[in-house]
Structures are given as structure tokens and as C-alpha cells.
Design a protein around this motif. Structure first.
Motif, PDB file in Angstrom:
ATOM      1  N   GLU A  90       0.869  -1.238   0.086  1.00 46.04           N
ATOM      2  CA  GLU A  90      -0.056  -0.043   0.130  1.00 46.04           C
ATOM      3  C   GLU A  90       0.776   1.257  -0.061  1.00 46.04           C
ATOM      4  O   GLU A  90       2.217   1.024   0.338  1.00 46.04           O
ATOM      5  CB  GLU A  90      -0.927   0.077   1.236  1.00 46.04           C
ATOM      6  N   VAL A  91       0.163   2.416  -0.196  1.00 48.72           N
ATOM      7  CA  VAL A  91       0.703   3.617  -0.334  1.00 48.72           C
ATOM      8  C   VAL A  91       1.155   4.119   1.410  1.00 48.72           C
ATOM      9  O   VAL A  91       0.123   3.730   2.049  1.00 48.72           O
ATOM     10  CB  VAL A  91      -0.142   4.995  -0.753  1.00 48.72           C
ATOM     11  N   LEU A  92       2.286   4.263   1.481  1.00 41.94           N
ATOM     12  CA  LEU A  92       2.722   4.537   3.084  1.00 41.94           C
ATOM     13  C   LEU A  92       2.430   5.997   3.644  1.00 41.94           C
ATOM     14  O   LEU A  92       1.799   6.534   4.507  1.00 41.94           O
ATOM     15  CB  LEU A  92       3.840   4.479   3.391  1.00 41.94           C
ATOM     16  N   VAL A  93       2.565   7.117   2.588  1.00 40.47           N
ATOM     17  CA  VAL A  93       2.286   8.520   2.834  1.00 40.47           C
ATOM     18  C   VAL A  93       1.994   9.103   1.427  1.00 40.47           C
ATOM     19  O   VAL A  93       2.657   8.754   0.314  1.00 40.47           O
ATOM     20  CB  VAL A  93       3.477   9.237   3.326  1.00 40.47           C
ATOM     21  N   GLY A  94       0.785   9.736   1.469  1.00 41.72           N
ATOM     22  CA  GLY A  94       0.484  10.329   0.176  1.00 41.72           C
ATOM     23  C   GLY A  94       0.529  11.865   0.277  1.00 41.72           C
ATOM     24  O   GLY A  94       1.243  12.627   0.936  1.00 41.72           O
ATOM     25  N   GLY A  95      -0.396  12.509  -0.708  1.00 43.91           N
ATOM     26  CA  GLY A  95      -0.376  13.949  -0.662  1.00 43.91           C
ATOM     27  C   GLY A  95       0.850  14.745  -1.109  1.00 43.91           C
ATOM     28  O   GLY A  95       0.820  15.970  -0.791  1.00 43.91           O
ATOM     29  N   THR A 110      12.763   3.792  14.717  1.00 37.38           N
ATOM     30  CA  THR A 110      12.994   3.612  13.374  1.00 37.38           C
ATOM     31  C   THR A 110      12.138   4.832  12.735  1.00 37.38           C
ATOM     32  O   THR A 110      10.893   4.897  12.821  1.00 37.38           O
ATOM     33  CB  THR A 110      12.114   2.399  12.701  1.00 37.38           C
ATOM     34  N   ALA A 111      12.818   5.832  11.893  1.00 44.77           N
ATOM     35  CA  ALA A 111      12.365   6.977  11.330  1.00 44.77           C
ATOM     36  C   ALA A 111      12.394   6.980   9.628  1.00 44.77           C
ATOM     37  O   ALA A 111      13.153   6.375   9.170  1.00 44.77           O
ATOM     38  CB  ALA A 111      13.173   8.206  11.653  1.00 44.77           C
ATOM     39  N   LEU A 112      11.398   7.257   9.419  1.00 47.38           N
ATOM     40  CA  LEU A 112      11.125   7.507   7.641  1.00 47.38           C
ATOM     41  C   LEU A 112      11.245   8.790   7.454  1.00 47.38           C
ATOM     42  O   LEU A 112      10.611  10.041   7.986  1.00 47.38           O
ATOM     43  CB  LEU A 112       9.685   7.065   7.429  1.00 47.38           C
ATOM     44  N   VAL A 113      12.282   9.623   6.590  1.00 45.41           N
ATOM     45  CA  VAL A 113      12.174  10.789   6.227  1.00 45.41           C
ATOM     46  C   VAL A 113      12.122  10.875   4.813  1.00 45.41           C
ATOM     47  O   VAL A 113      12.460   9.954   4.091  1.00 45.41           O
ATOM     48  CB  VAL A 113      13.709  11.571   6.591  1.00 45.41           C
ATOM     49  N   PRO A 126       8.024  -8.519  10.719  1.00 41.93           N
ATOM     50  CA  PRO A 126       8.389  -9.265   9.662  1.00 41.93           C
ATOM     51  C   PRO A 126       7.841  -9.395   8.445  1.00 41.93           C
ATOM     52  O   PRO A 126       8.465  -9.677   7.451  1.00 41.93           O
ATOM     53  CB  PRO A 126       8.122 -10.809  10.076  1.00 41.93           C
ATOM     54  N   ASP A 127       6.508  -8.768   8.285  1.00 39.58           N
ATOM     55  CA  ASP A 127       6.011  -8.376   6.873  1.00 39.58           C
ATOM     56  C   ASP A 127       5.367  -7.251   6.771  1.00 39.58           C
ATOM     57  O   ASP A 127       4.452  -7.025   5.750  1.00 39.58           O
ATOM     58  CB  ASP A 127       5.188  -9.528   6.547  1.00 39.58           C
ATOM     59  N   SER A 128       5.552  -6.021   7.565  1.00 39.31           N
ATOM     60  CA  SER A 128       4.876  -4.793   7.310  1.00 39.31           C
ATOM     61  C   SER A 128       5.722  -3.634   7.774  1.00 39.31           C
ATOM     62  O   SER A 128       6.409  -3.888   8.683  1.00 39.31           O
ATOM     63  CB  SER A 128       3.397  -4.921   8.050  1.00 39.31           C
ATOM     64  N   LEU A 129       5.326  -2.437   7.353  1.00 44.38           N
ATOM     65  CA  LEU A 129       5.811  -1.205   7.642  1.00 44.38           C
ATOM     66  C   LEU A 129       4.297  -0.469   7.949  1.00 44.38           C
ATOM     67  O   LEU A 129       3.594  -0.290   7.146  1.00 44.38           O
ATOM     68  CB  LEU A 129       6.577  -0.622   6.772  1.00 44.38           C
ATOM     69  N   ALA A 130       4.290  -0.039   9.296  1.00 47.94           N
ATOM     70  CA  ALA A 130       2.989   0.827   9.924  1.00 47.94           C
ATOM     71  C   ALA A 130       3.697   2.268   9.829  1.00 47.94           C
ATOM     72  O   ALA A 130       4.427   2.493  11.013  1.00 47.94           O
ATOM     73  CB  ALA A 130       2.648   0.271  10.850  1.00 47.94           C
TER      74      ALA A 130
END
Length: 328
Positions: free
Chosen positions: A274-279, A294-297, A318-322
Motif C-alpha cells: 500500500e501507499v505509506l504516505v501520500g499527498g 525507526t524513522a522515515l524521512v 516481519p512483513d509490514s511497515l506501519a
């Protein structure tokens, strides 16, 4: 880095294609950015808290005499510690060296755009490697004669990835401008990252994104199947995640998405998620903070005067990023 060197708040700092390197020996984060100039190059900023950043320092300049145009700003610089040295990966350009136009079957496509700022005729572009003994450079270009991926490919946003045996690969996006349906590909590297060590392999296509299924292309829109900004992350248990970015909604909304290789093999098979961040946000990468988060930049507002870096916290399984809001 002295405390009085910290000058620029994050919300005042223009950032494209952010890449953050935590450096444990001095407890400081580095943020690398491509910059224009004569010559163009890469700069680094320092921070202890990700909120306030130092003045920039030049760490790499596109050298005269190399295959790329030294006046063109590098794209998507990132720095990796490997083999006791620091390796800068960044995308260089040579607009004067044209490549064959996009083709599908026996048809040649001359791409155009509603937005004149988009250059759509294929030209030389690819990721290079430069090395230094320090994350603050100066970095020296390893091979001035050409990029790491094949020179006849129009490629960008190369990143370092390790296969299940710990061997290094360069994973990159192959431009939709040349293919129409952009791809993510990988090429094995020599142990010192100095050059390719084999032929490229195909990982997946932009059109494979599940959320592209209802896409109806328009004649005046950007081609729908852009691939951009791949970044790899090994998940707990051994599966492999690949962050990448594209456009949805008629080519108008830039998004951060991802794919999963459940086998853990770099070659997949890859399952689009899925899309993690949109807009209008994308070109993200994951890193661990000094506090163990854990950071997403990523950046939001690409191509505008207000483009800025944006942080999110990520729960990794093990199988996802939230993704959830960042807590300052």
C-alpha cells in the motif's frame, strides 16, 4: 560540531531527496543534499536532534573532465559506511549526450508535458560512486568515465543494498522517460563498490503497483508509471522491503509506497504493498535514531519553493511497515 553551529530549523530548510546518516562516534546526524554551483556538488548539514541543522559544508564537487556536466546539480546523494570507508552514491547528468527516444514495440514515442520544466527527451543520467575516509568528505569520484549502471540506460537514485549473502548491489530506478513503464533494477557491485560486477537484473515495474489498477492515462499527463527513490530495508525474520515512489491520480499526486520480497531475495518475487504516505510526499528512506526509533524521512512539496523534509515514525514487523506521526 559546536552548539553555536546549529542555525537552521527543519521547517525553514529546503530539502529534496533527503538522506540521513547517523554517525555514532560523534552522536550527530548528517543530511546530504545536491546543490547547484560552478561546479555543482553535494553538501552536508549536521544535527543532534533532527530539528535544527548546521550551515552546509561542501563535501563533493562534480569534477571537470568527467562524463557528466559539472553545472548540473547531483540528485539523491546518500552516504554509506562500507569496508572501512564512506561511499557517496549520487546521480549525475549529461543533457548534451542524447539517448534513443522511448519505444514500445515498433513505435517511437516523443514525450511532451504540460509543464515546461520537465525535460522528457532521454539523455545520459546515472549513479556514480565517490569515496572518502570521513562522512564529511571530501569525496573523490571513483570512475570519471561513466556511471555504475549501463551508460545506455537512463537511470537515477541508486542506493546500496545487500543480498542474503551480504554481497553489495546497486539498486536504482530506470527512467520511465526511456521505458514508459519505469522499473526498479539492481546490478551487482565489486566488493569495494568501485564498479559493476555483473549484468543488471529486473526487480519490478511501476505499473505493478496495486493502486495503479484504476489509473486512466491522459494524453497530456505525465506517463503513469514513474519509479523513483528506491531504498532497501531488511525486516525482522529476513524479508526484504523496498521503499519507492511514484505518482497516482492522473500523475498529479506524488506518493511514498513500498514492495516486499517475502523470500528475502533481492530478485524477489516482489509483492507490491500500500501507499505509506501520500499527498505529494515521497522519496523516503528509513534509519535508526540514536534512541532506537525507526524513522522515515521523505520530502513534501517537490518542485516548489516550500519543499521540506518530513519525519514519520515506523513500526517494523516481519512483513509490514506501519507509519505513524513523528513525536518530537
Amino acid at each position: 560540531m559546536a552548539d553555536d553551529d546549529l542555525q537552521v530549523p527543519l521547517d525553514a530548510l529546503p530539502v529534496h531527496d533527503p538522506f540521513v546518516l547517523p554517525v555514532a562516534h560523534d552522536g550527530t546526524y548528517r543530511l546530504y543534499q545536491g546543490v547547484a554551483g560552478d561546479p555543482a556538488g553535494v553538501e552536508v548539514r549536521h544535527s543532534r536532534d533532527l530539528r535544527t541543522w548546521s550551515a552546509p559544508r561542501r563535501v563533493f564537487s562534480v569534477p571537470d573532465g568527467c562524463w557528466a556536466d559539472p553545472s548540473c546539480s547531483p540528485w539523491a546523494p546518500e552516504v554509506h559506511a562500507w569496508g572501512g570507508r564512506y561511499h557517496l552514491l549520487t546521480t549525475l547528468h549529461q543533457p548534451a549526450a542524447g539517448l534513443p527516444p522511448a519505444r514500445q514495440g515498433g513505435t517511437t514515442f516523443l514525450l511532451r508535458s504540460d509543464e515546461s520544466r520537465w525535460r522528457l527527451d532521454p539523455a545520459a543520467r546515472g549513479t556514480v560512486v565517490a569515496v572518502a575516509d570521513d562522512p564529511d568528505g571530501p569525496f573523490t569520484l571513483v570512475d570519471p568515465t561513466g556511471p555504475v549502471p549501463p551508460a545506455e540506460f537512463m537511470t537515477l537514485d541508486g542506493t546500496l543494498a545487500l543480498d542474503r549473502d551480504g554481497r553489495p548491489w546497486l539498486v536504482y530506478a530506470h527512467e520511465w522517460v526511456q521505458l514508459l513503464d519505469g522499473t526498479v533494477e539492481a546490478v551487482p557491485l565489486r566488493p569495494d563498490l568501485s564498479a559493476a560486477a555483473g549484468d543488471p537484473v529486473h526487480l519490478f515495474r511501476g505499473s505493478e503497483a496495486s493502486w495503479q489498477a484504476d489509473r486512466t492515462p491522459r494524453a497530456t499527463a505525465l506517463a503513469p508509471y514513474v519509479t523513483d527513490g528506491p531504498q532497501l530495508r531488511r525486516l525482522p525474520g529476513g524479508a526484504l522491503a523496498c521503499l519507492w515512489s511514484s505518482y497516482r491520480g492522473g500523475g498529479t499526486e506524488y506518493v511514498q509506497t513500498w514492495a516486499l520480497s517475502r523470500s528475502g531475495d533481492l530478485t524477489g518475487p516482489w509483492e507490491q504493498r500500500e501507499v505509506l504516505v501520500g499527498g505529494g510526499a515521497g522519496h523516503g528512506m528509513l534509519f535508526e535514531t540514536f534512541e532506537g526509533r525507526t524513522a522515515l524521512v521523505l520530502h513534501r512539496g517537490m518542485g516548489t519553493p516550500t519543499v521540506r523534509a518530513e519525519f514519520h515514525e515506523v513500526d517494523v514487523s516481519p512483513d509490514s511497515l506501519a507509519v505513524r506521526p513523528w513525536r518530537w
